[in-house]
Design a protein around this motif. Structure first.
Motif, PDB file in Angstrom:
ATOM      1  N   LYS A 118       0.822  -1.213   0.000  1.00  0.00           N
ATOM      2  CA  LYS A 118       0.000   0.000   0.000  1.00  0.00           C
ATOM      3  C   LYS A 118       0.854   1.259   0.000  1.00  0.00           C
ATOM      4  CE  LYS A 118      -3.967  -2.126   2.315  1.00  0.00           C
ATOM      5  NZ  LYS A 118      -4.846  -2.102   3.507  1.00  0.00           N
ATOM      6  N   LYS A 119       2.142   1.092   0.265  1.00  0.00           N
ATOM      7  CA  LYS A 119       3.053   2.243   0.230  1.00  0.00           C
ATOM      8  C   LYS A 119       3.252   2.776  -1.184  1.00  0.00           C
ATOM      9  CE  LYS A 119       6.265   1.788   4.122  1.00  0.00           C
ATOM     10  NZ  LYS A 119       7.704   1.692   4.462  1.00  0.00           N
ATOM     11  N   ILE A 120       3.094   1.926  -2.186  1.00  0.00           N
ATOM     12  CA  ILE A 120       3.463   2.274  -3.560  1.00  0.00           C
ATOM     13  C   ILE A 120       2.287   2.907  -4.300  1.00  0.00           C
ATOM     14  CG2 ILE A 120       4.247   1.387  -5.777  1.00  0.00           C
ATOM     15  CD1 ILE A 120       5.632  -0.876  -4.261  1.00  0.00           C
ATOM     16  N   LEU A 121       2.537   4.060  -4.886  1.00  0.00           N
ATOM     17  CA  LEU A 121       1.600   4.689  -5.805  1.00  0.00           C
ATOM     18  C   LEU A 121       2.303   4.825  -7.148  1.00  0.00           C
ATOM     19  CD1 LEU A 121       0.114   7.558  -3.573  1.00  0.00           C
ATOM     20  CD2 LEU A 121      -0.909   5.336  -4.082  1.00  0.00           C
ATOM     21  N   PHE A 122       1.566   4.582  -8.222  1.00  0.00           N
ATOM     22  CA  PHE A 122       2.185   4.543  -9.555  1.00  0.00           C
ATOM     23  C   PHE A 122       1.519   5.553 -10.474  1.00  0.00           C
ATOM     24  CE2 PHE A 122       2.718   2.355 -13.791  1.00  0.00           C
ATOM     25  CZ  PHE A 122       4.078   2.585 -13.885  1.00  0.00           C
ATOM     26  N   ILE A 123       2.327   6.379 -11.123  1.00  0.00           N
ATOM     27  CA  ILE A 123       1.847   7.371 -12.083  1.00  0.00           C
ATOM     28  C   ILE A 123       2.606   7.181 -13.394  1.00  0.00           C
ATOM     29  CG2 ILE A 123       1.719   9.842 -12.640  1.00  0.00           C
ATOM     30  CD1 ILE A 123       1.483  10.405  -9.666  1.00  0.00           C
ATOM     31  N   LYS A 124       1.878   7.245 -14.513  1.00  0.00           N
ATOM     32  CA  LYS A 124       2.508   7.103 -15.822  1.00  0.00           C
ATOM     33  C   LYS A 124       2.459   8.425 -16.588  1.00  0.00           C
ATOM     34  CE  LYS A 124       0.121   3.489 -17.252  1.00  0.00           C
ATOM     35  NZ  LYS A 124      -0.357   2.395 -18.147  1.00  0.00           N
ATOM     36  N   ASN A 125       3.627   8.910 -16.991  1.00  0.00           N
ATOM     37  CA  ASN A 125       3.704  10.008 -17.947  1.00  0.00           C
ATOM     38  C   ASN A 125       3.728   9.412 -19.349  1.00  0.00           C
ATOM     39  OD1 ASN A 125       3.820  11.986 -15.944  1.00  0.00           O
ATOM     40  ND2 ASN A 125       6.048  11.940 -15.847  1.00  0.00           N
ATOM     41  N   GLU A 126       2.935   9.959 -20.234  1.00  0.00           N
ATOM     42  CA  GLU A 126       2.840   9.397 -21.583  1.00  0.00           C
ATOM     43  C   GLU A 126       4.120   9.599 -22.386  1.00  0.00           C
ATOM     44  OE1 GLU A 126       0.421   7.451 -22.680  1.00  0.00           O
ATOM     45  OE2 GLU A 126      -0.431   7.653 -20.664  1.00  0.00           O
ATOM     46  N   ASN A 127       4.869  10.673 -22.059  1.00  0.00           N
ATOM     47  CA  ASN A 127       6.106  10.969 -22.770  1.00  0.00           C
ATOM     48  C   ASN A 127       7.237  11.183 -21.784  1.00  0.00           C
ATOM     49  OD1 ASN A 127       4.863  11.215 -25.489  1.00  0.00           O
ATOM     50  ND2 ASN A 127       3.837  12.970 -24.557  1.00  0.00           N
ATOM     51  N   ASN A 128       8.475  11.137 -22.302  1.00  0.00           N
ATOM     52  CA  ASN A 128       9.629  11.449 -21.466  1.00  0.00           C
ATOM     53  C   ASN A 128       9.678  12.962 -21.280  1.00  0.00           C
ATOM     54  OD1 ASN A 128      12.072  11.798 -20.212  1.00  0.00           O
ATOM     55  ND2 ASN A 128      13.275  10.716 -21.747  1.00  0.00           N
ATOM     56  N   LEU A 129       9.350  13.418 -20.085  1.00  0.00           N
ATOM     57  CA  LEU A 129       9.264  14.852 -19.800  1.00  0.00           C
ATOM     58  C   LEU A 129      10.577  15.434 -19.321  1.00  0.00           C
ATOM     59  CD1 LEU A 129       5.817  14.893 -17.935  1.00  0.00           C
ATOM     60  CD2 LEU A 129       6.268  15.193 -20.383  1.00  0.00           C
ATOM     61  N   GLY A 130      11.599  14.584 -19.196  1.00  0.00           N
ATOM     62  CA  GLY A 130      12.872  15.047 -18.662  1.00  0.00           C
ATOM     63  C   GLY A 130      12.907  14.958 -17.151  1.00  0.00           C
ATOM     64  N   TYR A 131      14.088  15.236 -16.600  1.00  0.00           N
ATOM     65  CA  TYR A 131      14.292  15.101 -15.155  1.00  0.00           C
ATOM     66  C   TYR A 131      13.413  16.074 -14.365  1.00  0.00           C
ATOM     67  CZ  TYR A 131      16.641  15.277 -10.617  1.00  0.00           C
ATOM     68  OH  TYR A 131      16.898  15.261  -9.271  1.00  0.00           O
ATOM     69  N   ALA A 132      13.437  17.356 -14.744  1.00  0.00           N
ATOM     70  CA  ALA A 132      12.747  18.378 -13.959  1.00  0.00           C
ATOM     71  C   ALA A 132      11.235  18.186 -13.966  1.00  0.00           C
ATOM     72  CB  ALA A 132      13.112  19.766 -14.495  1.00  0.00           C
ATOM     73  N   LYS A 133      10.640  18.171 -15.146  1.00  0.00           N
ATOM     74  CA  LYS A 133       9.178  18.059 -15.239  1.00  0.00           C
ATOM     75  C   LYS A 133       8.704  16.682 -14.789  1.00  0.00           C
ATOM     76  CE  LYS A 133       5.370  19.454 -18.237  1.00  0.00           C
ATOM     77  NZ  LYS A 133       5.007  20.009 -19.569  1.00  0.00           N
ATOM     78  N   GLY A 134       9.507  15.654 -15.062  1.00  0.00           N
ATOM     79  CA  GLY A 134       9.135  14.316 -14.612  1.00  0.00           C
ATOM     80  C   GLY A 134       9.043  14.237 -13.102  1.00  0.00           C
ATOM     81  N   ASN A 135      10.053  14.753 -12.415  1.00  0.00           N
ATOM     82  CA  ASN A 135      10.019  14.763 -10.955  1.00  0.00           C
ATOM     83  C   ASN A 135       8.929  15.683 -10.424  1.00  0.00           C
ATOM     84  OD1 ASN A 135      12.047  13.035  -9.606  1.00  0.00           O
ATOM     85  ND2 ASN A 135      13.505  14.147 -10.882  1.00  0.00           N
ATOM     86  N   ASN A 136       8.696  16.803 -11.104  1.00  0.00           N
ATOM     87  CA  ASN A 136       7.632  17.710 -10.672  1.00  0.00           C
ATOM     88  C   ASN A 136       6.261  17.042 -10.713  1.00  0.00           C
ATOM     89  OD1 ASN A 136       9.387  19.764 -10.104  1.00  0.00           O
ATOM     90  ND2 ASN A 136       8.869  21.020 -11.886  1.00  0.00           N
ATOM     91  N   THR A 137       6.081  16.093 -11.618  1.00  0.00           N
ATOM     92  CA  THR A 137       4.829  15.340 -11.652  1.00  0.00           C
ATOM     93  C   THR A 137       4.564  14.698 -10.294  1.00  0.00           C
ATOM     94  OG1 THR A 137       5.103  14.832 -14.011  1.00  0.00           O
ATOM     95  CG2 THR A 137       3.568  13.462 -12.781  1.00  0.00           C
ATOM     96  N   GLY A 138       5.604  14.083  -9.742  1.00  0.00           N
ATOM     97  CA  GLY A 138       5.467  13.442  -8.435  1.00  0.00           C
ATOM     98  C   GLY A 138       5.378  14.436  -7.298  1.00  0.00           C
TER      99      GLY A 138
END
Length: 224
Positions: free
Chosen positions: A56-76
Motif C-alpha cells: 500500500k506504500k506504492i503509488l504509480f503514475i505514468k507520464n505518456e512521454n519522457n518529460l525530462g528530469y525536472a518536469k518528470g520529478n515535478n509530476t510526483g
C-alpha cells in the motif's frame, strides 16, 4: 509523512530492486513511482513487478512521454503536495543505495532545525571514494572558466575545498538524493521545467537561496 518520488525511465529492473530495498523502511511512508514515458514493455514489466510487491506504500503514475528530469520529478512532487500533504519529499534516482538509519538521520535533522530546508547525505562511489558531494552556485566568471577544458583541469572554481564539519551549509546538492521539507518544494515550485536534463540542480539551489531557504550536506552519513 515522508514521501519519496522515484522517477523511472526504461530502468524497470533497477527501479524494482531499489524499491525492494526500501519498502520496509518505516521512515518512508509513500513511494511515489513515476514512469517517465518508458517503452511499453518496460512499463508493463514495472507495473507487474510493483503488483507482485503488493504494498500500500506504492503509488504509480505514468507520464505518456519522457518529460525530462525536472518536469518528470515535478509530476510526483505536485501530486504529493496536492494529494498526500507530506511533511517532507525525497527526490531520488533509481541507482542509489542507503540504509534506513541514514535516511532517518537526514529526516530527523531536517525536522529538528528550522533553518534547514534541504539536506543530503554525502555521496560515496561504489569503490569507496567520495562522489560529487556538493558545489558552489556558478557565477558568470566561473562559467567562462569551466568552458575552458585546460583551465578546469587545473582548478574548478565551483568545487568546495573541504567539508570540515558533520553538517556543512552548501549551495548546490546533486539531484541523485535530495531530502527537503514540503514547504520548500512548494515555495520554489519544484524544479525549473525549462530544463530537460542537466543544470536543474543549480537552478533549484538559486531559487532556494532567493527565497531564504538553506541547504546542508550531512557528511557523517552517506549513500552510494
Amino acid at each position: 509523512m515522508n514521501v519519496i518520488v522515484l522517477l523511472c525511465y526504461n530502468d524497470d529492473k533497477v527501479s524494482v530492486n531499489y524499491i525492494k530495498g526500501i519498502i520496509n523502511y518505516d521512515v518512508i511512508d509513500v513511494i511515489l513511482v513515476i514512469d517517465n514515458g518508458s517503452s511499453k514493455d518496460k512499463v508493463h514489466n514495472l507495473e507487474n513487478e510493483l503488483n507482485k510487491i503488493n504494498s500500500k506504500k506504492i503509488l504509480f503514475i505514468k507520464n505518456e512521454n519522457n518529460l525530462g528530469y525536472a518536469k518528470g520529478n515535478n509530476t510526483g512532487i505536485d501530486y504529493a503536495l496536492k494529494n498526500l500533504h507530506p511533511n517532507n519529499i525525497i527526490v531520488s534516482n533509481t541507482d542509489v543505495e542507503y540504509s534506513e538509519e541514514t535516511m532517518k538521520y537526514a529526516i530527523d535533522y531536517l525536522n529538528k532545525h528550522d533553518n534547514c530546508d534541504m539536506v543530503s547525505p554525502k555521496m560515496v562511489l561504489p569503490n569507496g571514494n567520495d562522489g560529487l558531494i556538493a558545489w558552489k552556485l556558478p557565477k558568470y566568471w566561473m562559467t567562462l572558466w569551466n568552458a575552458c577544458f585546460l583551465l578546469k583541469k587545473f582548478y574548478n572554481p565551483q568545487k568546495y575545498k573541504e567539508f570540515p564539519n558533520d553538517v556543512c551549509k552548501v549551495d548546490v546538492l546533486p539531484g541523485s538524493l535530495l531530502i527537503a521539507k514540503a514547504d520548500a518544494w512548494k515555495t520554489v515550485g519544484g524544479f525549473d521545467e525549462d530544463t530537460f536534463l542537466y543544470g536543474e540542480e543549480s537552478l533549484l539551489a538559486y531559487k532556494l537561496r532567493e527565497n531564504g531557504k538553506n541547504t546542508f550536506v550531512l557528511t557523517n552519513v552517506s549513500y552510494v
